[in-house]
Design a protein around this motif. Structure first.
Motif, PDB file in Angstrom:
ATOM      1  N   PRO A 160       0.839  -1.204   0.000  1.00 43.86           N
ATOM      2  CA  PRO A 160       0.000   0.000   0.000  1.00 43.86           C
ATOM      3  C   PRO A 160       0.872   1.252   0.000  1.00 43.86           C
ATOM      4  O   PRO A 160       2.014   1.232   0.478  1.00 43.86           O
ATOM      5  CB  PRO A 160      -0.801  -0.130   1.298  1.00 43.86           C
ATOM      6  N   ALA A 161       0.310   2.350  -0.512  1.00 50.09           N
ATOM      7  CA  ALA A 161       1.090   3.568  -0.704  1.00 50.09           C
ATOM      8  C   ALA A 161       1.569   4.194   0.596  1.00 50.09           C
ATOM      9  O   ALA A 161       2.579   4.905   0.606  1.00 50.09           O
ATOM     10  CB  ALA A 161       0.266   4.580  -1.498  1.00 50.09           C
ATOM     11  N   ASP A 162       0.864   3.951   1.709  1.00 48.33           N
ATOM     12  CA  ASP A 162       1.212   4.643   2.954  1.00 48.33           C
ATOM     13  C   ASP A 162       2.171   3.866   3.840  1.00 48.33           C
ATOM     14  O   ASP A 162       2.431   4.272   4.977  1.00 48.33           O
ATOM     15  CB  ASP A 162      -0.058   4.986   3.745  1.00 48.33           C
ATOM     16  N   VAL A 163       2.712   2.739   3.359  1.00 51.81           N
ATOM     17  CA  VAL A 163       3.663   1.965   4.149  1.00 51.81           C
ATOM     18  C   VAL A 163       4.872   1.598   3.303  1.00 51.81           C
ATOM     19  O   VAL A 163       4.843   1.655   2.078  1.00 51.81           O
ATOM     20  CB  VAL A 163       3.028   0.663   4.721  1.00 51.81           C
ATOM     21  N   GLN A 164       5.940   1.213   3.985  1.00 50.46           N
ATOM     22  CA  GLN A 164       7.141   0.727   3.311  1.00 50.46           C
ATOM     23  C   GLN A 164       7.829  -0.304   4.188  1.00 50.46           C
ATOM     24  O   GLN A 164       7.515  -0.439   5.370  1.00 50.46           O
ATOM     25  CB  GLN A 164       8.104   1.887   3.026  1.00 50.46           C
TER      26      GLN A 164
ATOM     27  N   LYS B 177       5.338   2.957   8.963  1.00 48.84           N
ATOM     28  CA  LYS B 177       4.295   3.915   8.601  1.00 48.84           C
ATOM     29  C   LYS B 177       4.482   5.153   9.446  1.00 48.84           C
ATOM     30  O   LYS B 177       4.189   5.153  10.635  1.00 48.84           O
ATOM     31  CB  LYS B 177       2.904   3.316   8.823  1.00 48.84           C
ATOM     32  N   ASP B 178       5.009   6.200   8.835  1.00 49.75           N
ATOM     33  CA  ASP B 178       5.325   7.423   9.568  1.00 49.75           C
ATOM     34  C   ASP B 178       6.234   7.096  10.758  1.00 49.75           C
ATOM     35  O   ASP B 178       7.308   6.552  10.563  1.00 49.75           O
ATOM     36  CB  ASP B 178       4.041   8.131  10.029  1.00 49.75           C
TER      37      ASP B 178
ATOM     38  N   GLU C 288      -3.830  -2.696  12.994  1.00 49.58           N
ATOM     39  CA  GLU C 288      -4.281  -2.225  11.680  1.00 49.58           C
ATOM     40  C   GLU C 288      -4.264  -3.402  10.713  1.00 49.58           C
ATOM     41  O   GLU C 288      -3.460  -4.326  10.866  1.00 49.58           O
ATOM     42  CB  GLU C 288      -3.396  -1.094  11.150  1.00 49.58           C
TER      43      GLU C 288
ATOM     44  N   TYR D 265      -4.163  -4.654   6.583  1.00 54.04           N
ATOM     45  CA  TYR D 265      -3.841  -4.315   5.200  1.00 54.04           C
ATOM     46  C   TYR D 265      -4.070  -5.547   4.325  1.00 54.04           C
ATOM     47  O   TYR D 265      -3.883  -6.687   4.770  1.00 54.04           O
ATOM     48  CB  TYR D 265      -2.389  -3.862   5.060  1.00 54.04           C
TER      49      TYR D 265
ATOM     50  N   LYS E  95       0.436  -2.108  15.877  1.00 54.12           N
ATOM     51  CA  LYS E  95       0.943  -0.770  15.593  1.00 54.12           C
ATOM     52  C   LYS E  95       1.723  -0.282  16.808  1.00 54.12           C
ATOM     53  O   LYS E  95       1.158  -0.040  17.873  1.00 54.12           O
ATOM     54  CB  LYS E  95      -0.218   0.183  15.287  1.00 54.12           C
TER      55      LYS E  95
END
Length: 276
Positions: free
Chosen positions: A8-12, A38-39, A86, A88, A99
C-alpha cells in the motif's frame, strides 16, 4: 518492491529491521509479511494462533489504562508504546499488524542490537519436538543466558552500516560472546563507546530490578532491543540510547519470579559490565 509484492502507498519495508520474519512469498503463492514502517510507527504482523493472539492480548492488557496495576504501569515504560492493530490487504492477503511506536525513529544513525533473553526459549506448553528443536538451535543458551539475533553498527569513517545476522550470533561460543559479540556492537572507530554502554547498563538495571519484583508474567523467547546514536557529531534529539523489551508471543501468567528471564538479563549485565 522486488519479488512481485506490492505494498500500500502509505507503508514501506522497515529500513532498520535486523532480525525476525521478512517479506516473502510462501510455497502456496501467499504472503509471509515482515515489519513495515508507517510514519513514526512500526507495523508488526500478527503471528499465527495462538502466538499472535498472546502478543496482542499482552499489549492490550498492559496498555488498558482503566486498570490500576503497578506492574502494567512499569511495563508501559519498558516496551514500545502500543496503538492497537491495523489491517492491510497485500497481494490479496489480509494481514493484521500490531501498531507500535518506532523507537529508532529519533536516532539519526541508529545502532541496533536484538538480543533474545533467557536460559531457554521454549515455553511450558512446548512439545518434546519443540524443546529439542529450540535446544539444538543454540545449545550454549543455557550457559550464556542470551543470544544475539542481529545487529547494525554505524561506521562513521565509512558513513555506512555494518550488519550481523542471526548466524553470527549462533556462531559465538561462551568464551567469546562478550569480546567478539557485545563489544563489537559498542565499538566505533576502534574505541569502546563507554558513554553509551554506561547508559545502556543503567536501563538494563531498571528492567532487572522490575523482574526481581514482578510476579505476574513469565516471558519466553522474548528479546531486548538496544539502540544508540551512532553519529557522535550530532547531539541526540531525545536520548543517547534506548532499551526496550520486545516480542511477546510466549508470555504466560504466573505468580512466581521469572527465573529464566532473570538469569538471562543478569548474565547480559555481567557481560556488558566486564567491558568497562
Amino acid at each position: 518492491m522486488d519479488n512481485g509484492i506490492t505494498l500500500p502507498a502509505d507503508v514501506q519495508i522497515l529500513s532498520h529491521q535486523i532480525a525476525g520474519h521478512r517479506f516473502q512469498k510462501d510455497e502456496n503463492g501467499g504472503i509471509k509479511s515482515g515489519l513495515l514502517q508507517k510514519d513514526k510507527y512500526v507495523l508488526k504482523p500478527l503471528q499465527s494462533p495462538p502466538r499472535g493472539e498472546v502478543e496482542v492480548k499482552f499489549y492490550r492488557t498492559i496498555f488498558d489504562l482503566s486498570i490500576i496495576n503497578p506492574v502494567h504501569e512499569e511495563l508501559r515504560n519498558l516496551v514500545p508504546p502500543f496503538y492497537g492493530t491495523e489491517e492491510y490487504i497485500i497481494n490479496g492477503t489480509n494481514i493484521t499488524y500490531l501498531k507500535l511506536l518506532d523507537i529508532a525513529k529519533p536516532f539519526r544513525k541508529p545502532c541496533i542490537m536484538d538480543i533474545k533473553i533467557g536460559k531457554k526459549t521454549y515455553d511450558p506448553k512446548a512439545t518434546e519436538k519443540k524443546i529439542n528443536s529450540e535446544t539444538q538451535k543454540y545449545p550454549r543458551m543455557g550457559e550464556i543466558g542470551f543470544r544475539i539475533l542481529g545487529m547494525q553498527i554505524y561506521k562513521p569513517e565509512e558513513n555506512s552500516f555494518q550488519f550481523k545476522d542471526r548466524f553470527f550470533g549462533l556462531s559465538l561460543e561462551p568464551e567469546d560472546v562478550t569480546e567478539n559479540g557485545l563489544k563489537l556492537f559498542f565499538t566505533q572507530k576502534s574505541s569502546l563507546r563507554r558513554d553509551v554502554l554506561q547508559l545502556v547498563l543503567s536501563k538494563l538495571g531498571r528492567i532487572n530490578e522490575f523482574f526481581h519484583i514482578q510476579r505476574e508474567f513469565a516471558f519466553y523467547s522474548s528479546s531486548l532491543l538496544i539502540i544508540y546514536e551512532g553519529d557522535e557529531s550530532q547531539s541526540p534529539v531525545e536520548s543517547l540510547a534506548d532499551v526496550r523489551m520486545i516480542d511477546f508471543t510466549h508470555v504466560f501468567e504466573t505468580n512466581e519470579a521469572d527465573d529464566n528471564y532473570i538469569y538471562g538479563i543478569g548474565m547480559l549485565i555481567k557481560s556488558l559490565s566486564s567491558l568497562l
